[in-house]
Scaffold this active site. Structure first.
Site, PDB file in Angstrom:
ATOM      1  N   ARG A   1       0.816  -1.060  -0.131  1.00 33.07           N
ATOM      2  CA  ARG A   1      -0.029  -0.221  -0.055  1.00 33.07           C
ATOM      3  C   ARG A   1       0.866   1.283   0.132  1.00 33.07           C
ATOM      4  O   ARG A   1       1.755   1.341   0.966  1.00 33.07           O
ATOM      5  CB  ARG A   1      -0.949   0.022   1.115  1.00 33.07           C
TER       6      ARG A   1
ATOM      7  N   ASP B   1       1.497   5.322   0.276  1.00 28.67           N
ATOM      8  CA  ASP B   1       0.976   6.447   0.614  1.00 28.67           C
ATOM      9  C   ASP B   1       0.594   7.358  -0.368  1.00 28.67           C
ATOM     10  O   ASP B   1       0.780   7.438  -1.516  1.00 28.67           O
ATOM     11  CB  ASP B   1       1.985   7.259   1.617  1.00 28.67           C
TER      12      ASP B   1
ATOM     13  N   ARG C   1      10.819   6.643   2.417  1.00 27.80           N
ATOM     14  CA  ARG C   1      11.170   8.186   2.469  1.00 27.80           C
ATOM     15  C   ARG C   1      12.033   8.523   3.533  1.00 27.80           C
ATOM     16  O   ARG C   1      12.843   9.505   3.413  1.00 27.80           O
ATOM     17  CB  ARG C   1       9.674   8.759   2.590  1.00 27.80           C
TER      18      ARG C   1
END
Lengths: 246, 246
Positions: A50, A52, A199
């Protein structure tokens, strides 16, 4: 009924993330709408990961049960692409075993993160790169990245949220490459990830790249298991789920 | 008061063309709003060319009278970029003579048109290329392009609209290059253009590239001065005003 896997790309710019939610536009929501348009019944999908809000994919993988046994792989691909919005595109369709679930069977997930490292902005890349105008020392970033390879508790390099019960993850490789004079690729290969982990890895390596931190500081952050020591998260729009390997 | 020229880029996707209009978002409108925010008075701008809705620019040039004589070129650039939306970006600012008007002083305008020539779509290029999935023969396109070099009446290769009183235009060069396996660049250099002329040139050359037309047909279309003989217009979103030379 036959289980089908699809490899697909999406531009995350106009989605509220991957996972289906009521009343907002999500990748899973649009994919399942297209499947319902094609097959006239609601169809549930199972994805490898999944992403973001704002994160893109060139090689996301999902599986679903196809109610029409007469369609070929390319029939399914064409029917889906004809019914998907312009920012989702199915690249490949193949038949899989009845219990195939990409989330559990993925052996490796490869993410690409793009940094536009130039004084001058390039507005055509604004949704697909992190514009970082200060000079980055790639060889120092590579030194910092070495501390992350292997199996570690990555709590410090993740996003606050519903906490995972298990916080160990395995990163098998990080490559940092200057693709063009002004474009840096950070390629992260791992088995699975905590939320925001790629990230966070990029944000911490960038701290090293501009010389604010010594490469060893990355190890310190990792071992602290403390998010407040970390450099935070690089912007979502530089990140691509590049490929999932099975 | 000092006249200033700017070279700027914009992503045409979310603009109703270049020229200021009431009640719709245009490039000139946003540029002049930013100038007014910076200088606190309305400021008029003069551009080298007006691009249609959806057309991009990497090197548009405009001039205006700067009411503040104390600002340096880079002060103006920074102030403008801080006040412009994310899809417009000033690359260069320089002082010019008081009567400099880019529209009249441009010696050459270079347009780039990008064709994504592959069976597989690339959604990340969907706003910046024309996705054309049938194989194109570049050498035939080059043969067709030769007929367009020079000074001709380009009525047949233009868009219906307010008619120009003079319909002769000079094309100095057309280059067609395969940048990558799947990406074709059509580069058109000319002094000035009729409306829709570059998009029409591309559409007609693509007819030759897929083999529907012999290269000589381009000459026939040109000489007919009849729009109904032409292949029409290639989509706006593949076109970039690349550079203006003075």
């Amino acid at each position: 009924m036959r289980r089908v896997a699809i490899e697909f790309a999406y531009d995350g710019s106009d989605f509220f993330g991957y996972q289906r939610q009521n009343s907002v536009r999500t990748v899973q929501g649009e994919l399942e709408k297209a499947l319902e348009r094609v097959f006239k019944i609601p169809i549930q999908t199972y994805a490898a990961g999944r992403t973001d809000t704002g994160v893109h994919a060139t090689g996301q993988v999902a599986a679903f049960d196809c109610p029409n046994d007469k369609l070929s792989e390319s029939d399914i691909r064409n029917a889906l692409n004809a019914n998907l919005p312009k920012d989702i595109y199915v690249k490949k369709v193949w038949f899989v075993s009845d219990n195939f679930n990409p989330r559990y069977e993925a052996k490796c997930r490869i993410y690409h993160y793009f940094i536009l490292n130039s004084k001058m902005n390039d507005i055509f890349l604004r949704k697909y790169t992190w514009w970082f105008p200060y000079e980055l020392d790639i060889s120092k970033m590579r030194q910092g990245a070495k501390y992350l390879i292997g199996t570690h508790d990555f709590t410090a390099l993740s996003k606050k949220g519903e906490e995972d019960t298990r916080t160990e993850r395995t990163i098998t490789n990080i490559r940092i490459v200057r693709l063009r004079k002004n474009l840096i690729l950070v390629r992260v290969e791992g088995i699975s990830y905590l939320r925001g982990m790629v990230r966070s890895i990029v944000a911490n390596l960038v701290k090293v790249g501009i010389g604010s931190w010594e490469p060893e500081k990355v190890l310190e952050v990792l071992e602290s298991k403390d998010r407040s020591k970390s450099a935070g998260l690089a912007p979502a729009h530089g990140l691509f789920l590049y490929k999932v390997l099975f």
